[in-house]
Design an enzyme around this catalytic site. Structure first.
Site, PDB file in Angstrom:
ATOM      1  N   GLU A 185      -9.204   4.169  -3.311  1.00 47.27           N
ATOM      2  CA  GLU A 185      -9.529   4.467  -1.911  1.00 47.27           C
ATOM      3  C   GLU A 185      -9.918   5.928  -1.728  1.00 47.27           C
ATOM      4  O   GLU A 185     -10.836   6.244  -0.965  1.00 47.27           O
ATOM      5  CB  GLU A 185      -8.322   4.122  -1.036  1.00 47.27           C
ATOM      6  CG  GLU A 185      -8.418   4.576   0.393  1.00 47.27           C
ATOM      7  CD  GLU A 185      -7.141   4.267   1.177  1.00 47.27           C
ATOM      8  OE1 GLU A 185      -6.920   4.933   2.209  1.00 47.27           O
ATOM      9  OE2 GLU A 185      -6.376   3.369   0.768  1.00 47.27           O
ATOM     10  N   HIS A 195     -12.274  -0.478   0.308  1.00 47.45           N
ATOM     11  CA  HIS A 195     -11.277  -0.142   1.315  1.00 47.45           C
ATOM     12  C   HIS A 195     -11.909  -0.202   2.708  1.00 47.45           C
ATOM     13  O   HIS A 195     -12.944   0.426   2.959  1.00 47.45           O
ATOM     14  CB  HIS A 195     -10.737   1.267   1.060  1.00 47.45           C
ATOM     15  CG  HIS A 195      -9.919   1.814   2.178  1.00 47.45           C
ATOM     16  ND1 HIS A 195     -10.411   2.747   3.072  1.00 47.45           N
ATOM     17  CD2 HIS A 195      -8.647   1.559   2.557  1.00 47.45           C
ATOM     18  CE1 HIS A 195      -9.474   3.051   3.943  1.00 47.45           C
ATOM     19  NE2 HIS A 195      -8.388   2.348   3.663  1.00 47.45           N
ATOM     20  N   GLU A 248      -0.649  -0.896  -4.675  1.00 51.90           N
ATOM     21  CA  GLU A 248      -1.897  -0.177  -4.410  1.00 51.90           C
ATOM     22  C   GLU A 248      -1.678   1.315  -4.199  1.00 51.90           C
ATOM     23  O   GLU A 248      -0.767   1.723  -3.497  1.00 51.90           O
ATOM     24  CB  GLU A 248      -2.566  -0.780  -3.170  1.00 51.90           C
ATOM     25  CG  GLU A 248      -3.841  -0.065  -2.751  1.00 51.90           C
ATOM     26  CD  GLU A 248      -4.503  -0.740  -1.567  1.00 51.90           C
ATOM     27  OE1 GLU A 248      -5.032  -0.023  -0.702  1.00 51.90           O
ATOM     28  OE2 GLU A 248      -4.486  -1.987  -1.495  1.00 51.90           O
ATOM     29  N   GLU A 300     -11.263  -6.567   2.717  1.00 47.00           N
ATOM     30  CA  GLU A 300     -10.109  -6.095   3.480  1.00 47.00           C
ATOM     31  C   GLU A 300     -10.450  -6.031   4.962  1.00 47.00           C
ATOM     32  O   GLU A 300     -11.546  -5.631   5.342  1.00 47.00           O
ATOM     33  CB  GLU A 300      -9.686  -4.703   3.011  1.00 47.00           C
ATOM     34  CG  GLU A 300      -8.536  -4.118   3.819  1.00 47.00           C
ATOM     35  CD  GLU A 300      -8.094  -2.745   3.352  1.00 47.00           C
ATOM     36  OE1 GLU A 300      -6.950  -2.364   3.665  1.00 47.00           O
ATOM     37  OE2 GLU A 300      -8.892  -2.039   2.694  1.00 47.00           O
ATOM     38  N   ASP A 325     -13.967   3.338  -0.787  1.00 47.63           N
ATOM     39  CA  ASP A 325     -14.351   3.268   0.621  1.00 47.63           C
ATOM     40  C   ASP A 325     -15.802   3.709   0.705  1.00 47.63           C
ATOM     41  O   ASP A 325     -16.141   4.831   0.319  1.00 47.63           O
ATOM     42  CB  ASP A 325     -13.455   4.185   1.458  1.00 47.63           C
ATOM     43  CG  ASP A 325     -13.682   3.993   2.954  1.00 47.63           C
ATOM     44  OD1 ASP A 325     -14.838   4.184   3.396  1.00 47.63           O
ATOM     45  OD2 ASP A 325     -12.721   3.664   3.672  1.00 47.63           O
ATOM     46  N   ASP A 370       0.868  -1.180   0.000  1.00 48.99           N
ATOM     47  CA  ASP A 370       0.000   0.000   0.000  1.00 48.99           C
ATOM     48  C   ASP A 370       0.901   1.225   0.000  1.00 48.99           C
ATOM     49  O   ASP A 370       1.627   1.470   0.972  1.00 48.99           O
ATOM     50  CB  ASP A 370      -0.894  -0.018   1.242  1.00 48.99           C
ATOM     51  CG  ASP A 370      -1.883   1.134   1.275  1.00 48.99           C
ATOM     52  OD1 ASP A 370      -1.772   2.058   0.450  1.00 48.99           O
ATOM     53  OD2 ASP A 370      -2.776   1.124   2.148  1.00 48.99           O
TER      54      ASP A 370
END
Length: 394
Positions: free
Chosen positions: A268, A318, A240, A338, A291, A214
């Site tokens: 995200e 996310h 990511e 996740e 998200d 990430d």
């Protein structure tokens, strides 16, 4: 039920964990040295709180219906979000039927276009939207996933995000996503250390466990490409959020240049169907990661997911705990979820929004049965021991 209306809207803030999961005490892995867009400045490199990542705090939106039922949701937004709810958005919510979710979303979005579109405004709209879904589920006595069409599988499977993928493997997760530590400003030495850390983790977890990086918007195309190429021999599954979210052209280039078989993920910090349309039409990534608390809520995530399905992209939201679990379990193009490891040392499974939510389910051995999500609405309660503040009224 169609005659049940929304009687009152209330917006609160709270500090310390909760939906603003960066608002943690000293020593938490999530605030350690992690590459960020601010890592170019040495004084803001060693921890993310130094440049203010935790300044917003948590926003809580609570809706009370005419029959006495209450629904609520949480996201990042704090006092700014509370002001937007109380001083602007309530006019589109109060007096409406609990089933009028699509109309309420459209009015909130169009009424805030002149100062919104993304960021805190969309976070706030997302929070209202999630509270509406929670309220509707409670009025109907059904979990949100039933309102969305019902589960397409018997359980959710999770990968873990945290500083210790080796421990995540022992806990039964299918993979571990690590924060990238060193950004481009740290030069060749930083790049070497990033690859060395990946090599150490690969040695610790073996060949069959997923490892991902990430990068939290911190890289440029050249550095991200070199990182991906160097990570190939260690079996990196995906890279990511390598670039700033508005660099669609850079993402398209990165996707073309990473090793074959390595995935490029992002989204995200993207919002609404229009932002994700750019990602997909420009072929910027393989997996989108909206998200649900930041992209527009469940109402918008439905549209984003359908768009992704038409472009053969996977949707792996996310974080966001129960708010994404209820969605993921209803979609074929969301094959896993996740789980953000919120224990300070990433060494145990604890609820993501702890201590704010009660009854928040967590994976067991990296999995969660659909039956864990069968309470009405999103199935969680506000912790009465948390000190909510209502900074504004209307």
């Amino acid at each position: 039920m169609s005659e049940v209306t929304i009687k009152q809207v209330r917006a609160y803030t709270v500090r310390g964990g909760g939906a603003d999961y960066h608002d943690q005490a000293e020593g938490h892995w999530i605030d350690s040295q992690i590459a960020t867009p601010m890592s170019k400045y040495p004084e803001y490199r060693m921890n993310r709180r130094s440049f203010g990542l935790n300044v917003l705090g948590t926003l809580v939106v609570e809706l009370e219906a005419s029959d006495g039922t209450t629904g609520f949701a949480v996201t990042t937004g704090g006092e700014i979000g509370a002001w937007i709810v109380e001083k602007h958005l309530t006019r589109f919510i109060e007096g409406q039927r609990v089933t009028d979710i699509e109309k309420i979303w459209d009015q909130m979005f169009n009424a805030t276009l002149f100062y919104g579109r993304k960021g805190v405004v969309i976070n706030t709209i997302s929070c209202v939207d999630l509270a509406l879904w929670d309220l509707l589920g409670k009025v109907r006595g059904e979990p949100v996933h039933q309102l969305l069409g019902g589960p397409v599988r018997d359980e959710l499977t999770f990968y873990a995000t945290g500083a210790r993928p080796d421990l995540a493997k022992d806990m039964g997760f299918i993979g571990g996503k690590m924060p990238l530590v060193h950004g481009p400003a740290e030069g060749e030495e930083g790049l070497r250390r990033n690859l060395e850390h990946l090599a150490e983790m690969r040695s610790a977890v073996g060949d069959d466990f997923w490892l991902m990086y990430d990068c939290w918007m911190s890289l440029d195309v050249n550095y991200a490409t070199r990182l991906a190429q160097g990570a190939r021999e260690y079996g990196l599954k995906w890279i990511e959020e390598a670039l700033p979210p508005d660099d669609y052209w850079g993402y398209a280039q990165l996707k073309r240049d990473v090793p074959k078989g390595m995935l490029v993920n992002t989204g995200e910090h993207e919002a609404t169907r229009w932002g994700f349309r750019l990602l997909m039409e420009m072929d910027c990534c393989d997996v989108i990661q909206p998200d649900v608390g930041w992209c527009g809520g469940i109402t918008e995530l439905i549209k984003i997911s359908a768009l992704a399905d038409a472009h053969n992209k996977l949707v792996v939201p996310h974080g966001s705990s129960v708010y994404s679990y209820h969605f993921v379990i209803t979609r074929h193009n969301s094959p896993f979820a996740e789980f953000l490891m919120m224990a300070p040392k990433a060494d145990e499974v604890v609820p993501m929004f702890n201590p704010l939510l009660l009854d928040e389910p967590v994976p067991e051995n990296g999995r969660m049965a659909a039956s864990k999500l069968d309470k009405p609405g999103f199935g969680v309660r506000l912790n009465p021991d948390c000190e909510l503040a209502r900074p504004y009224t209307h």
